[in-house]
Write an enzyme that holds these catalytic residues in place. Structure first.
Site, PDB file in Angstrom:
ATOM      1  N   ASP A   1       0.831  -1.215   0.000  1.00 43.92           N
ATOM      2  CA  ASP A   1       0.000   0.000   0.000  1.00 43.92           C
ATOM      3  C   ASP A   1       0.865   1.264   0.000  1.00 43.92           C
ATOM      4  OD1 ASP A   1      -2.389   1.360  -0.070  1.00 43.92           O
ATOM      5  OD2 ASP A   1      -2.712   1.290   2.096  1.00 43.92           O
TER       6      ASP A   1
ATOM      7  N   HIS B   1       2.053   3.398  -9.140  1.00 46.55           N
ATOM      8  CA  HIS B   1       1.822   1.980  -9.478  1.00 46.55           C
ATOM      9  C   HIS B   1       2.949   1.460 -10.370  1.00 46.55           C
ATOM     10  CE1 HIS B   1      -1.931   2.336  -7.499  1.00 46.55           C
ATOM     11  NE2 HIS B   1      -2.557   3.003  -8.447  1.00 46.55           N
TER      12      HIS B   1
ATOM     13  N   LEU C   1      10.857 -20.524  -4.940  1.00 47.89           N
ATOM     14  CA  LEU C   1       9.971 -19.650  -4.160  1.00 47.89           C
ATOM     15  C   LEU C   1       8.629 -19.717  -4.867  1.00 47.89           C
ATOM     16  CD1 LEU C   1       9.446 -17.013  -2.253  1.00 47.89           C
ATOM     17  CD2 LEU C   1      10.077 -15.704  -4.256  1.00 47.89           C
TER      18      LEU C   1
END
Ligand code: IPE
Ligand code: IPE
Ligand code: MG
Length: 265
Positions: free
Chosen positions: A26, A43, A137
């Site tokens: 955020d 973004h 991962l």
């Protein structure tokens, strides 16, 4: 041992390095605003942070990284912002999946994909199958994800497959139907950007997760910041409902057992 043990049914094994880190990324809009840039610039910059954090998690031996990219409520944003976010998602899928594969990373997307354009869904499915056998991962991107949606869809799927469970079922019946049934529950939750809320992220799975909040905005979050979160995690006492005294007793027995094993070896 299956990875998706329920923390309310059994006490999970925990280690120094969290097995699963889940992040609410955020603060992109505020990062851009602070620089007199349009929100979408934040973004765009966020993608670079994602690259750095994926790499840092892989280097630290974290098994699962889950990133909240778009919530089921983010459709409420201005149309233009939503459309830029979708474009960025497509670009990221095009540019990054191959690199993830080269690095042995398994890629997954969770969320209600039915609202996405067919092109995006195709990219996602191709990326998931390309990387399915990778073991370094597991990177999960939560897109059009909501914790309540997940609990609802899991219940619906379970009941459509086994209608006899309508009157009574156990956690173990429901759990395989969650979108992230392939992963252990998160050990560490991180939210950047200063807000102290869950915003409908993994509601069920965060039952016993250690929560870490930082004011750092997501575009400024880096490997050093990740290490601060992991250090904070390492100082927590994960009791899972037990007392401190019980934990001390069990760790000293375990220590003695380990010592005995070394002695006889
Ligand atoms: C998080 O950053 C990204 C998404 C929710 C898609 P925000 O866009 O929420 O940034 P702030 O919170 O407005 O600063
Ligand atoms: C949460 O961020 C969702 C994502 C980061 C994808 P928001 O910025 O949408 O959360 P609220 O609205 O402040 O709770
Ligand atoms: Mg926000």
């Amino acid at each position: 041992m299956p990875t998706n043990i329920s923390s309310t049914r059994e006490i999970p094994k925990t280690g120094i390095i969290p097995r699963h880190v889940a992040i609410i990324m955020d603060g992109n809009g505020r990062w851009a605003k602070n620089r007199f840039l349009p929100r979408v610039a934040g973004h765009k910059r966020a993608m670079e942070t994602v690259r750095g954090i994926v790499k840092a998690c892989a280097e630290r031996g974290i098994g699962y990284l889950t990133l909240f990219a778009f919530s089921s409520e983010n459709w409420r944003r201005p149309k233009d912002e939503v459309s830029v976010l979708m474009q960025l998602f497509i670009v990221a899928l095009e540019q990054e999946v191959g690199k993830l594969h080269e690095n042995g990373i398994r890629f997954k997307v969770v969320g209600d994909l039915s609202k996405f354009e067919p092109k995006i869904i195709e990219f996602i499915r191709n990326g998931e199958s390309l990387t399915a056998a990778n073991t370094n991962l597991t990177l999960t991107v939560a897109a059009n994800y909501g914790g309540r949606w997940d609990i609802m869809q899991a219940t619906r799927n379970m009941l459509s497959q086994r209608p006899e469970l309508a009157h009574s079922f156990e956690e173990e019946d429901l759990m395989p139907h969650f979108a992230m049934s392939y992963a252990p529950e998160p050990d560490l939750f991180i939210r950047t950007g200063g807000e102290k809320r869950i915003s409908n992220f993994l509601l069920w799975q965060l039952a016993y997760t250690e929560l870490y909040f930082t004011d750092t905005l997501w575009p400024d979050f880096d490997a050093g910041e990740l290490d601060l979160a992991i250090e904070s995690y390492q100082q927590r006492e994960r009791r899972f409902g037990r007392t401190s005294e019980q934990l001390e007793a069990s760790s000293s027995t375990e220590g003695a057992r380990r010592f005995a094993a070394t002695e006889s070896a």
